[in-house]
Design a protein around this motif. Structure first.
Motif, PDB file in Angstrom:
ATOM      1  N   ARG A 156       0.822  -1.209   0.000  1.00 41.85           N
ATOM      2  CA  ARG A 156       0.000   0.000   0.000  1.00 41.85           C
ATOM      3  C   ARG A 156       0.857   1.260   0.000  1.00 41.85           C
ATOM      4  O   ARG A 156       0.576   2.206  -0.741  1.00 41.85           O
ATOM      5  N   ARG A 157       1.932   1.266   0.772  1.00 45.09           N
ATOM      6  CA  ARG A 157       2.741   2.475   0.925  1.00 45.09           C
ATOM      7  C   ARG A 157       3.776   2.629  -0.195  1.00 45.09           C
ATOM      8  O   ARG A 157       4.279   3.721  -0.428  1.00 45.09           O
ATOM      9  N   ASN A 158       4.133   1.549  -0.823  1.00 40.66           N
ATOM     10  CA  ASN A 158       4.925   1.485  -2.043  1.00 40.66           C
ATOM     11  C   ASN A 158       6.099   2.474  -2.076  1.00 40.66           C
ATOM     12  O   ASN A 158       7.105   2.271  -1.421  1.00 40.66           O
ATOM     13  N   ARG A 159       5.982   3.573  -2.844  1.00 41.06           N
ATOM     14  CA  ARG A 159       7.113   4.475  -3.031  1.00 41.06           C
ATOM     15  C   ARG A 159       7.542   5.154  -1.739  1.00 41.06           C
ATOM     16  O   ARG A 159       8.716   5.489  -1.566  1.00 41.06           O
ATOM     17  N   VAL A 160       6.621   5.378  -0.818  1.00 41.92           N
ATOM     18  CA  VAL A 160       6.975   6.032   0.444  1.00 41.92           C
ATOM     19  C   VAL A 160       8.039   5.227   1.179  1.00 41.92           C
ATOM     20  O   VAL A 160       9.013   5.778   1.694  1.00 41.92           O
ATOM     21  N   VAL A 161       7.859   3.908   1.229  1.00 44.51           N
ATOM     22  CA  VAL A 161       8.809   3.055   1.953  1.00 44.51           C
ATOM     23  C   VAL A 161       9.818   2.397   1.019  1.00 44.51           C
ATOM     24  O   VAL A 161      10.613   1.558   1.446  1.00 44.51           O
ATOM     25  N   GLY A 162       9.788   2.763  -0.267  1.00 46.99           N
ATOM     26  CA  GLY A 162      10.776   2.254  -1.210  1.00 46.99           C
ATOM     27  C   GLY A 162      10.536   0.847  -1.701  1.00 46.99           C
ATOM     28  O   GLY A 162      11.460   0.209  -2.229  1.00 46.99           O
ATOM     29  N   ALA A 163       9.291   0.351  -1.586  1.00 44.87           N
ATOM     30  CA  ALA A 163       9.009  -1.009  -2.054  1.00 44.87           C
ATOM     31  C   ALA A 163       9.212  -1.146  -3.565  1.00 44.87           C
ATOM     32  O   ALA A 163       9.527  -2.233  -4.061  1.00 44.87           O
ATOM     33  N   ASP A 164       9.034  -0.046  -4.290  1.00 44.41           N
ATOM     34  CA  ASP A 164       9.248  -0.095  -5.742  1.00 44.41           C
ATOM     35  C   ASP A 164      10.707  -0.321  -6.107  1.00 44.41           C
ATOM     36  O   ASP A 164      11.022  -0.675  -7.254  1.00 44.41           O
ATOM     37  N   LEU A 165      11.612  -0.145  -5.131  1.00 42.56           N
ATOM     38  CA  LEU A 165      13.040  -0.331  -5.383  1.00 42.56           C
ATOM     39  C   LEU A 165      13.506  -1.766  -5.133  1.00 42.56           C
ATOM     40  O   LEU A 165      14.638  -2.106  -5.487  1.00 42.56           O
ATOM     41  N   TYR A 166      12.679  -2.591  -4.532  1.00 37.04           N
ATOM     42  CA  TYR A 166      13.097  -3.952  -4.204  1.00 37.04           C
ATOM     43  C   TYR A 166      13.621  -4.716  -5.417  1.00 37.04           C
ATOM     44  O   TYR A 166      14.640  -5.424  -5.300  1.00 37.04           O
ATOM     45  N   PRO A 167      12.957  -4.626  -6.593  1.00 35.00           N
ATOM     46  CA  PRO A 167      13.464  -5.381  -7.756  1.00 35.00           C
ATOM     47  C   PRO A 167      14.873  -4.971  -8.190  1.00 35.00           C
ATOM     48  O   PRO A 167      15.537  -5.722  -8.907  1.00 35.00           O
ATOM     49  N   ARG A 168      15.327  -3.797  -7.776  1.00 33.05           N
ATOM     50  CA  ARG A 168      16.702  -3.389  -8.104  1.00 33.05           C
ATOM     51  C   ARG A 168      17.715  -4.219  -7.297  1.00 33.05           C
ATOM     52  O   ARG A 168      18.882  -4.343  -7.702  1.00 33.05           O
ATOM     53  N   PHE A 169      17.287  -4.760  -6.162  1.00 35.23           N
ATOM     54  CA  PHE A 169      18.213  -5.469  -5.268  1.00 35.23           C
ATOM     55  C   PHE A 169      18.114  -6.984  -5.394  1.00 35.23           C
ATOM     56  O   PHE A 169      19.070  -7.678  -5.041  1.00 35.23           O
ATOM     57  N   THR A 170      16.994  -7.510  -5.868  1.00 33.99           N
ATOM     58  CA  THR A 170      16.838  -8.965  -5.917  1.00 33.99           C
ATOM     59  C   THR A 170      17.841  -9.661  -6.837  1.00 33.99           C
ATOM     60  O   THR A 170      18.169 -10.834  -6.585  1.00 33.99           O
ATOM     61  N   PRO A 171      18.369  -9.027  -7.909  1.00 35.63           N
ATOM     62  CA  PRO A 171      19.439  -9.709  -8.653  1.00 35.63           C
ATOM     63  C   PRO A 171      20.715  -9.903  -7.839  1.00 35.63           C
ATOM     64  O   PRO A 171      21.541 -10.767  -8.154  1.00 35.63           O
TER      65      PRO A 171
END
Length: 312
Positions: A158-173
């Motif tokens: 729900r909070r997505n960009r506020v908590v940086g959830a949209d950045l997670y795929p940058r780190f999973t590799p």
């Protein structure tokens, strides 16, 4: 002293109730956000008692600690008890000019949990004070044997960009992510495993096995989970935003606003656990000093006693 407050933020409340007072916590039949009662996933002392707010009288309460504007109406019948209002969050909207709901009041003290919050909220003529977070030291220490990254946040979908959830795929590799917190089950991403609302001690034991702690919040108050991770001795990879730039010293982790820099830092820590150990030891030393429980409780004791005395 009898202190009335709502159980709203679990980690903050857990530190707060470690003091020398009697703590009155509202409860209702639904145990919802307005009457959650005693904590179930955090260890609380016997000095915390569940109460029905409407049944309290002025003789039952010495100080009221408020955390939401609507709580003012719920304690309107308690006329003599002085008020303190704790602001846990950063302002929303156009932050530099956002007026605080408690602005221009002379009947309470507004307490901010970070200097960043105090800077950005416009409180007008209301008395303000900063009491930085304190943390009950986690019982575990960092081992980092798992080549995984840990994140602790609530409601990331729900909070997505506020908590940086949209950045997670940058780190999973770089490495799999383990995301802990309330309402994380709604998050579905490749390379991300969610752990919904675990008991605090169990969560600490698990994140301590991960190689590094990710703090990717763009706009939020200082997360207590970040401080807890540092006290565990975890190296930190964090966005250089809000209070994190003051909480994490340069020798305790890697902070940047360039995401690629943080991705490379995570890769470095996955590959070089000894570097993580060195950073984590510095993080632990810093967090124990700045966010120690004794300092936190002493600050609150002074404010509660001053507030109570001033009302007599």
């Amino acid at each position: 002293m009898n202190v009335l407050f709502w159980h709203l933020h679990g980690s903050w409340a857990t530190a707060f109730v470690q003091g020398k007072h009697r703590y009155l916590v509202p409860v209702n039949t639904g145990r919802d956000e307005w009457g959650r009662g005693r904590a179930r996933t955090y260890p609380w002392p016997d000095s915390v008692e569940e109460v029905e707010v409407g049944a309290l009288t002025d003789d039952d309460v010495d100080v009221i600690v408020l955390q939401r504007p609507a709580e003012l109406d719920l304690v309107a019948h308690l006329r003599r008890a002085p008020r303190v209002y704790v602001e846990h969050n950063t302002p929303r909207g156009y932050a530099p000019e956002t007026r605080h709901p408690m602005a221009d009041r002379d009947d309470l003290t507004l307490v901010h949990v970070t200097h960043f919050n105090d800077l950005f909220w416009d409180a007008g003529a209301t008395r303000t004070q900063v009491i930085e977070h304190g943390v009950v030291p986690p019982a575990v220490r960092w081992t980092g044997e798992l080549e995984r990254l840990a994140v602790v946040t609530n409601e990331p979908a729900r909070r997505n960009r506020v908590v940086g959830a949209d950045l997670y795929p940058r780190f999973t590799p770089v490495a799999p992510l383990d995301v802990y917190g309330m309402g994380v089950a709604g998050l579905s991403m490749d390379g991300v495993t969610t752990h919904d609302d675990p008991p605090q001690a169990a969560m600490h034991a698990e994140i301590a096995r991960r190689r590094a702690y990710l703090h990717l919040c763009r706009w939020t108050s200082l997360g207590l989970s970040l401080i807890e991770a540092m006290q565990i001795g975890m190296p930190v990879v964090a966005l250089a935003t809000t209070e994190a730039v003051a909480a994490v010293p340069p020798n305790a982790g890697v902070l940047a606003t360039r995401v690629d820099t943080l991705v490379e830092a995570a890769r470095w820590l996955i590959d070089e656990p000894e570097a993580g150990r060195i950073l984590g030891e510095a993080a632990r030393r810093s967090a124990l000093i700045r966010y120690g429980l004794d300092r936190f409780l002493a600050d609150w004791d002074r404010l509660l006693e001053d507030t109570s005395c001033a009302s007599r």
